[in-house]
Motif scaffolding. Sequence first.
Motif, PDB file in Angstrom:
ATOM      1  N   ASN A 100       0.782  -1.233   0.000  1.00 26.00           N
ATOM      2  CA  ASN A 100       0.000   0.000   0.000  1.00 26.00           C
ATOM      3  C   ASN A 100       0.816   1.287   0.000  1.00 26.00           C
ATOM      4  O   ASN A 100       0.265   2.358  -0.205  1.00 26.00           O
ATOM      5  CB  ASN A 100      -0.918   0.015   1.229  1.00 26.00           C
ATOM      6  CG  ASN A 100      -1.784  -1.214   1.275  1.00 26.00           C
ATOM      7  OD1 ASN A 100      -2.367  -1.605   0.283  1.00 26.00           O
ATOM      8  ND2 ASN A 100      -1.866  -1.842   2.436  1.00 26.00           N
ATOM      9  N   GLY A 101       2.123   1.199   0.263  1.00 21.84           N
ATOM     10  CA  GLY A 101       2.939   2.395   0.358  1.00 21.84           C
ATOM     11  C   GLY A 101       2.776   3.034   1.724  1.00 21.84           C
ATOM     12  O   GLY A 101       2.308   2.400   2.673  1.00 21.84           O
ATOM     13  N   GLY A 102       3.159   4.288   1.831  1.00 21.31           N
ATOM     14  CA  GLY A 102       3.073   4.969   3.115  1.00 21.31           C
ATOM     15  C   GLY A 102       3.611   6.375   3.032  1.00 21.31           C
ATOM     16  O   GLY A 102       3.741   6.950   1.949  1.00 21.31           O
ATOM     17  N   ASN A 103       3.950   6.903   4.169  1.00 20.28           N
ATOM     18  CA  ASN A 103       4.507   8.253   4.263  1.00 20.28           C
ATOM     19  C   ASN A 103       5.834   8.196   4.998  1.00 20.28           C
ATOM     20  O   ASN A 103       5.917   7.668   6.097  1.00 20.28           O
ATOM     21  CB  ASN A 103       3.550   9.173   5.021  1.00 20.28           C
ATOM     22  CG  ASN A 103       2.318   9.483   4.211  1.00 20.28           C
ATOM     23  OD1 ASN A 103       2.411  10.046   3.126  1.00 20.28           O
ATOM     24  ND2 ASN A 103       1.157   9.097   4.717  1.00 20.28           N
ATOM     25  N   ALA A 104       6.857   8.732   4.349  1.00 23.68           N
ATOM     26  CA  ALA A 104       8.174   8.862   4.977  1.00 23.68           C
ATOM     27  C   ALA A 104       8.374  10.331   5.330  1.00 23.68           C
ATOM     28  O   ALA A 104       7.596  11.188   4.903  1.00 23.68           O
ATOM     29  CB  ALA A 104       9.265   8.389   4.018  1.00 23.68           C
ATOM     30  N   THR A 105       9.419  10.615   6.051  1.00 24.94           N
ATOM     31  CA  THR A 105       9.688  12.015   6.397  1.00 24.94           C
ATOM     32  C   THR A 105       9.965  12.847   5.146  1.00 24.94           C
ATOM     33  O   THR A 105       9.816  14.062   5.170  1.00 24.94           O
ATOM     34  CB  THR A 105      10.898  12.118   7.353  1.00 24.94           C
ATOM     35  OG1 THR A 105      12.011  11.449   6.766  1.00 24.94           O
ATOM     36  CG2 THR A 105      10.581  11.493   8.702  1.00 24.94           C
ATOM     37  N   HIS A 106      10.319  12.204   4.041  1.00 22.55           N
ATOM     38  CA  HIS A 106      10.640  12.892   2.789  1.00 22.55           C
ATOM     39  C   HIS A 106       9.442  13.007   1.864  1.00 22.55           C
ATOM     40  O   HIS A 106       9.547  13.595   0.800  1.00 22.55           O
ATOM     41  CB  HIS A 106      11.790  12.182   2.080  1.00 22.55           C
ATOM     42  CG  HIS A 106      12.941  11.922   2.992  1.00 22.55           C
ATOM     43  ND1 HIS A 106      13.783  12.920   3.435  1.00 22.55           N
ATOM     44  CD2 HIS A 106      13.348  10.802   3.616  1.00 22.55           C
ATOM     45  CE1 HIS A 106      14.672  12.416   4.264  1.00 22.55           C
ATOM     46  NE2 HIS A 106      14.429  11.128   4.393  1.00 22.55           N
ATOM     47  N   GLY A 107       8.316  12.390   2.238  1.00 22.51           N
ATOM     48  CA  GLY A 107       7.108  12.465   1.424  1.00 22.51           C
ATOM     49  C   GLY A 107       6.437  11.106   1.315  1.00 22.51           C
ATOM     50  O   GLY A 107       6.934  10.104   1.829  1.00 22.51           O
ATOM     51  N   PRO A 108       5.308  11.063   0.633  1.00 21.54           N
ATOM     52  CA  PRO A 108       4.597   9.794   0.473  1.00 21.54           C
ATOM     53  C   PRO A 108       5.291   8.906  -0.553  1.00 21.54           C
ATOM     54  O   PRO A 108       6.029   9.382  -1.420  1.00 21.54           O
ATOM     55  CB  PRO A 108       3.223  10.226  -0.023  1.00 21.54           C
ATOM     56  CG  PRO A 108       3.465  11.520  -0.710  1.00 21.54           C
ATOM     57  CD  PRO A 108       4.608  12.178   0.020  1.00 21.54           C
ATOM     58  N   PHE A 109       5.062   7.616  -0.444  1.00 22.52           N
ATOM     59  CA  PHE A 109       5.575   6.675  -1.439  1.00 22.52           C
ATOM     60  C   PHE A 109       4.498   5.649  -1.737  1.00 22.52           C
ATOM     61  O   PHE A 109       3.727   5.259  -0.869  1.00 22.52           O
ATOM     62  CB  PHE A 109       6.883   6.004  -0.992  1.00 22.52           C
ATOM     63  CG  PHE A 109       6.796   5.289   0.329  1.00 22.52           C
ATOM     64  CD1 PHE A 109       6.516   3.926   0.377  1.00 22.52           C
ATOM     65  CD2 PHE A 109       7.010   5.961   1.513  1.00 22.52           C
ATOM     66  CE1 PHE A 109       6.443   3.262   1.583  1.00 22.52           C
ATOM     67  CE2 PHE A 109       6.943   5.303   2.727  1.00 22.52           C
ATOM     68  CZ  PHE A 109       6.652   3.947   2.768  1.00 22.52           C
ATOM     69  N   GLY A 110       4.443   5.234  -2.989  1.00 24.18           N
ATOM     70  CA  GLY A 110       3.416   4.308  -3.433  1.00 24.18           C
ATOM     71  C   GLY A 110       3.774   2.863  -3.148  1.00 24.18           C
ATOM     72  O   GLY A 110       4.944   2.509  -3.020  1.00 24.18           O
ATOM     73  N   GLY A 111       2.749   2.051  -3.058  1.00 23.61           N
ATOM     74  CA  GLY A 111       2.935   0.618  -2.910  1.00 23.61           C
ATOM     75  C   GLY A 111       2.888  -0.074  -4.263  1.00 23.61           C
ATOM     76  O   GLY A 111       2.681   0.566  -5.299  1.00 23.61           O
ATOM     77  N   LEU A 112       3.050  -1.374  -4.239  1.00 22.46           N
ATOM     78  CA  LEU A 112       3.101  -2.140  -5.488  1.00 22.46           C
ATOM     79  C   LEU A 112       1.751  -2.698  -5.924  1.00 22.46           C
ATOM     80  O   LEU A 112       1.521  -2.928  -7.105  1.00 22.46           O
ATOM     81  CB  LEU A 112       4.096  -3.295  -5.329  1.00 22.46           C
ATOM     82  CG  LEU A 112       5.541  -2.884  -5.087  1.00 22.46           C
ATOM     83  CD1 LEU A 112       6.390  -4.108  -4.787  1.00 22.46           C
ATOM     84  CD2 LEU A 112       6.088  -2.118  -6.285  1.00 22.46           C
ATOM     85  N   GLU A 113       0.852  -2.929  -4.985  1.00 25.00           N
ATOM     86  CA  GLU A 113      -0.372  -3.652  -5.311  1.00 25.00           C
ATOM     87  C   GLU A 113      -1.222  -2.943  -6.368  1.00 25.00           C
ATOM     88  O   GLU A 113      -1.736  -3.585  -7.284  1.00 25.00           O
ATOM     89  CB  GLU A 113      -1.193  -3.912  -4.056  1.00 25.00           C
ATOM     90  CG  GLU A 113      -2.281  -4.951  -4.274  1.00 25.00           C
ATOM     91  CD  GLU A 113      -2.834  -5.469  -2.972  1.00 25.00           C
ATOM     92  OE1 GLU A 113      -2.807  -6.684  -2.781  1.00 25.00           O
ATOM     93  OE2 GLU A 113      -3.274  -4.653  -2.142  1.00 25.00           O
ATOM     94  N   HIS A 114      -1.364  -1.639  -6.262  1.00 20.30           N
ATOM     95  CA  HIS A 114      -2.160  -0.909  -7.252  1.00 20.30           C
ATOM     96  C   HIS A 114      -1.589  -1.082  -8.663  1.00 20.30           C
ATOM     97  O   HIS A 114      -2.328  -1.356  -9.616  1.00 20.30           O
ATOM     98  CB  HIS A 114      -2.246   0.573  -6.893  1.00 20.30           C
ATOM     99  CG  HIS A 114      -2.905   1.400  -7.952  1.00 20.30           C
ATOM    100  ND1 HIS A 114      -4.259   1.343  -8.207  1.00 20.30           N
ATOM    101  CD2 HIS A 114      -2.388   2.274  -8.852  1.00 20.30           C
ATOM    102  CE1 HIS A 114      -4.547   2.146  -9.215  1.00 20.30           C
ATOM    103  NE2 HIS A 114      -3.433   2.730  -9.621  1.00 20.30           N
ATOM    104  N   LEU A 115      -0.275  -0.931  -8.802  1.00 18.66           N
ATOM    105  CA  LEU A 115       0.353  -1.118 -10.118  1.00 18.66           C
ATOM    106  C   LEU A 115       0.174  -2.551 -10.614  1.00 18.66           C
ATOM    107  O   LEU A 115      -0.122  -2.776 -11.785  1.00 18.66           O
ATOM    108  CB  LEU A 115       1.847  -0.781 -10.050  1.00 18.66           C
ATOM    109  CG  LEU A 115       2.217   0.685  -9.947  1.00 18.66           C
ATOM    110  CD1 LEU A 115       3.711   0.839  -9.710  1.00 18.66           C
ATOM    111  CD2 LEU A 115       1.796   1.430 -11.201  1.00 18.66           C
ATOM    112  N   PHE A 116       0.355  -3.511  -9.721  1.00 20.06           N
ATOM    113  CA  PHE A 116       0.222  -4.912 -10.122  1.00 20.06           C
ATOM    114  C   PHE A 116      -1.195  -5.228 -10.582  1.00 20.06           C
ATOM    115  O   PHE A 116      -1.395  -5.936 -11.564  1.00 20.06           O
ATOM    116  CB  PHE A 116       0.626  -5.836  -8.979  1.00 20.06           C
ATOM    117  CG  PHE A 116       2.118  -5.881  -8.719  1.00 20.06           C
ATOM    118  CD1 PHE A 116       3.026  -5.267  -9.562  1.00 20.06           C
ATOM    119  CD2 PHE A 116       2.599  -6.535  -7.610  1.00 20.06           C
ATOM    120  CE1 PHE A 116       4.395  -5.323  -9.325  1.00 20.06           C
ATOM    121  CE2 PHE A 116       3.964  -6.601  -7.358  1.00 20.06           C
ATOM    122  CZ  PHE A 116       4.864  -5.986  -8.221  1.00 20.06           C
TER     123      PHE A 116
END
Length: 147
Positions: A100-116
């Motif tokens: 699902n991705g998440g949020n890091a201190t540098h910004g949000p990041f996407g997960g893999l499931e949506h792309l897959f």
Amino acid sequence: MPTPTSLLTSAAKDAPPMFWSMDIGFVHVISLNTDTYLLGSTMASTQYDALQQQLQWLEADLKSAAQRRHTVPWIIAFGHEMLYSTHDSGHVSQASILRNGGNATHGPFGGLEHLFHTYGVHKNTPETIICVLRIVLLPILAHWGTM
């Protein structure tokens, strides 16, 4: 054992990325560096940048592979970290971040499931790949007399 952040030093920026893809017969195979998802919200900026680079590359690669589905119908992706796990709370949490991705201190990041799901990718663990190789590839090689 090196940590994900120690692998992403300034010297590593000039090295080739730790992800790739290739067509093997009717299969488009994608190898991902799923370790870039480790540490989740506390990842270092170099790890975050590497993850963003991989996600941009992955989407472009999947778009290209989807256009060739008539000649290469299968898309299989694999990586070290598990996309689904019920092993223990640490693995379950890490798998959720990977999906699902998440949020890091540098910004949000996407997960893999949506792309897959968008591109119809078959997800595999290393154990699945090994089973496929044993069941499919080894008998073929034995038949050809190369083993």
